[in-house]
Scaffold this active site. Sequence first.
Site, short mmCIF file in Angstrom:
data_model
loop_
_atom_site.label_atom_id
_atom_site.label_comp_id
_atom_site.label_asym_id
_atom_site.label_seq_id
_atom_site.Cartn_x
_atom_site.Cartn_y
_atom_site.Cartn_z
N GLU A 437 -1.42 -10.79 1.06
CA GLU A 437 -0.63 -12.12 1.24
C GLU A 437 0.30 -12.37 -0.06
OE1 GLU A 437 -1.00 -12.76 3.98
OE2 GLU A 437 -2.97 -12.48 4.49
N GLY A 438 0.88 -11.19 -0.40
CA GLY A 438 1.64 -11.03 -1.49
C GLY A 438 1.23 -10.90 -2.74
#
Length: 577
Positions: A437-438
């Site tokens: 998620e990054g």
Amino acid sequence: MANYYTDHPEFDFYLNHPEMKRVVELKERNFEDKDRYEDAPVDHDDAIENYKNVLEITGDIAANIIEPNSEDVDLEGPHLVDGRMHYASKTYENLDATRKAGLWGISMPRRYGGLNMPITPYSMASEIISAADAGFQNIWSLQDCIETLYEFGSEEQRQKYIPRVCAGETMSMDLTEPDAGSDLQRVMLKATYSEKDGCWLLNGVKRFITNGDSDIHLVLARSEEGTHDGRGLSMFIYDKNQGGVTVRHIEHKLGIHGSPTCELVYKNAKAELCGSTRMGLIKYVMALMNGARLGIAAQSVGVSQAAYNEALSYAKDRKQFDTAIIRFPAVYDMLSRMKAKLDAGRSILYQTARYVDIYKALDDIARERKLTAEERQEQKKYARLADAFTPLAKGMNSEYANQNAYDAIQVHGGSGFIMEYKCQRLYRDARIFSIYEGTTQLQVVAAIRYITNGTYMGMIKDMLEREVADSMKALKVRVALMAEKLEDAVNAVKEAGSQELQDFVARRLYEMTADTIMSLLILDDATRSPQLFEKSANVYVRYAEAEVNAHHSFIKSLRAEDLEYYRQAEKEAETEE
């Protein structure tokens, strides 16, 4: 009997934060549901009591079902049978328990069968479940994908899908592909509208999809033929009942074994467009990812709590030289830093969640009526705060979870390296948090503009104006000096006029910023509740001060030409080629 909610008074502290008044007021629309739904609250206190009841149920299930199942789930993991993913057997018990308890569709409006809870208590539930099993938290928390469908889908789609999620059907967000990870502009899964079928057909491969064989998928696909960037991507809803998607492979991972990570093959899979074409990456994925990043922050805090619990318990019981090791300075130093990072991380998590709650509630109201000028100003303010704080909450908490899990093993000594001890699983589970998620590096990219344009510094200066308890005033002076060094470092980088230099030290500027903001947040918490946070405030500020001083010294002594030393690996790679 253990309860992961009632065992931790910090949750009630954050539920009773002054900003929760506004959160509840907006989410409950001044309690207009009380005349239509029997379980709707009649006032603020009733709403908070409702949240506490849900969290107490969550804490009970987490402590007495999910955590006892976690070892078996970790050992068995999901498996593939004839193109379909099957969860570990104990995962089905977890799903059954959470469904029967009504812990699905938590944030959705009551008219769709949801509980209409704000993001803040939902994040608390997410933290609680993660403390029991981070892998199961992945499956359960992906219900949050329904927020994107609720925000951007049609009313017909809301009526069709949201009640299913509220009843316990699972979700996934199918974004990444073999050649498109962090760079989602490269997504090439093809979406073609079929006049014959009256729907979109999806063809291609998705990889690294968490909970990839879920009931309802949000899929990023290329709808505009001939495009190669984000402007050609749209968001689609795929219903597993329609068929057309098979699971080709389940990844064998280091940790979070209960959470299936799948490679999916789409072959003329029927799907519905969510929102408008061409907005998939530009608008919808960004909204989806911000929610997911807050979820990873909550997941990280849960694992940080579990790691601290394991280390503390072991240190109390383990004796060396006829003395419990918790009495050794080297050990209580580690434990105190673990607790300080946990408390500071939790503080920024729930500060961010409150910001998200306020702006999202106003966004929702704006879909029903025109906002007043004051409401539009409030919406803009809190959207900016949420956007600025989310990369700090996700990045710092994911790193702290890794550090706390590492230290938990260190406290255990050689025993921590043995698979029978829970701390090794926490260590393996935590490693992904700073990647998916990054990555932390991408959180730095998201935050750096707020660092260089003075947004964070303005926030810090505003926070420094707040009154603190007398016992915190000396610490506040130290934080003020940290802020001065941060500002000095930022100015030095800007004056150097080198983009490469700025990119190189961006992580250090990010950590200095987060250290300073989190120090101020925990001073606020310790002012309101010294019995809960005074010790951690003293430890965290000293820890953060040392970090800020080190980064400041490094940045101030660095010149653009010094980067040549750091390019050595790049040059070696070029030589090998």
